[in-house]
Write an enzyme that holds these catalytic residues in place. Structure first.
Site, short mmCIF file in Angstrom:
data_model
loop_
_atom_site.label_atom_id
_atom_site.label_comp_id
_atom_site.label_asym_id
_atom_site.label_seq_id
_atom_site.Cartn_x
_atom_site.Cartn_y
_atom_site.Cartn_z
N ALA A 265 -148.49 -80.55 131.44
CA ALA A 265 -148.40 -81.86 132.05
C ALA A 265 -147.89 -81.69 133.46
CB ALA A 265 -147.46 -82.75 131.23
N LYS A 266 -147.80 -82.82 134.14
CA LYS A 266 -147.38 -82.76 135.54
C LYS A 266 -146.02 -82.12 135.73
CE LYS A 266 -149.45 -86.68 137.66
NZ LYS A 266 -149.04 -87.98 138.08
N ARG A 267 -145.18 -82.23 134.68
CA ARG A 267 -143.82 -81.66 134.83
C ARG A 267 -143.85 -80.14 135.03
NH1 ARG A 267 -144.35 -82.81 129.28
NH2 ARG A 267 -144.80 -80.86 128.19
#
Ligand code: GLU
Length: 294
Positions: A265-267
């Site tokens: 994910a973006k994290r």
């Protein structure tokens, strides 16, 4: 016996395998995206078919042109090429409008004035059933509004989205199915998705509408995408029937997971293609990390 490459290509051209990668430019590509792009690219290239790139940027609040440019640069660095021009969804609202007009003419759409908070409250009041990542289906609050109230609220300038009357649409379309390369013949059952939004309050289209129209307009014959979008395909199959669109085959691939078993994910800033490149990883190394060793 394996076919010689040129024969495989010829067979692919005759069957016109067309795949696509359709990211939303809301951030930099990570390894999960790379996996998905490689699934589509390999499927097209192995068959001598076409691989398309589409930028799904109708969500103007979250999408940025600089991320769209970075997507093309990251894919090229990874060694992927695509055929023809990149289709940018925000340049094609007229196509989505035409589809909405057709559905409206069939009496299958209604304006919905509900805010997110109102929907949440209504679902809680009704005793929420267990639901998936998309949240509970819309409880249908605005479906039964009296015509006079609807007209008054539209006149008053209240913000509204357009929803599909799913029960009516499914009854109109009759029994449907699609072919999934892993799941086989899948009976179409969009009911659990509820009355999905086809035009949002802030943008005159939605993911479900734009993706279905574009796959048809671009002649995509094999939709490759993550397993997380499997349920959405029920809605897309219904829209294809209502709009007389061709039905592609589907390959919903398992999501690539990180070492801890979580989806990317973006994290995961350290695992964007940009960060990996800056850390000195080569394209073949990153392709291998994305599940495609050469
Ligand atoms: N734009 C969608 C996403 O980035 C993918 C759409 C699709 O492949 O159908 O999740």
């Amino acid at each position: 016996m394996a076919l010689p490459l040129s024969l495989a290509k010829l067979a692919g051209a005759m069957n016109a395998v067309v795949t696509r990668f359709a990211p939303s430019p809301t951030g930099r590509l990570h390894l999960g995206h790379a996996h998905s792009a490689l699934v589509g690219w390999r499927a097209a290239r192995a068959a001598g078919g076409r691989f398309l790139l589409r930028i799904e940027d109708i969500d103007r609040g979250r999408c940025r042109p600089e991320f769209a440019a970075a997507i093309a640069a990251d894919l090229a660095w990874l060694g992927l090429d695509w055929d023809g021009a990149v289709r940018v969804q925000s340049e094609h609202f007229a196509d989505y409008r035409r589809a909405l007009d057709r559905l409206e003419a069939q009496g299958l759409l209604y304006p919905c004035f509900c805010t997110r908070a109102a929907i949440k409250a209504e679902v809680a009041r009704a005793g929420a059933a267990p639901h998936g990542a998309e949240g509970p289906p819309y409880p249908g609050t605005c479906r039964g509004l009296a015509p006079a109230e609807r007209a008054a609220r539209l006149r008053a300038g209240e913000a509204w989205a357009l929803r599909l009357d799913l029960a009516k649409a499914a009854a109109r379309a009759g029994a449907l199915w699609w072919q999934d390369e892993s799941a086989g013949r899948v009976a179409c059952d969009p009911a659990p998705q509820g009355d999905v939004v086809l035009a949002r309050k802030d943008t005159p289209a939605s993911y479900h509408l734009a993706v279905t129209i574009d796959d048809a307009l671009q002649g995509v014959s094999l939709v490759t995408r993550g397993q997380d979008l499997f349920d959405a395909t029920h809605v897309h199959r219904l829209l294809q029937a209502l709009l007389d669109l061709p039905v592609p085959r589907y390959r919903h691939h398992p999501l690539l997971l990180d070492a801890a078993g979580r989806r990317y994910a973006k994290r995961d800033r350290a695992l964007t293609l940009e960060a990996l490149r800056q850390a000195g990883r080569t394209p073949p190394e990153v392709r291998a990390m994305a599940g495609f060793p050469d």
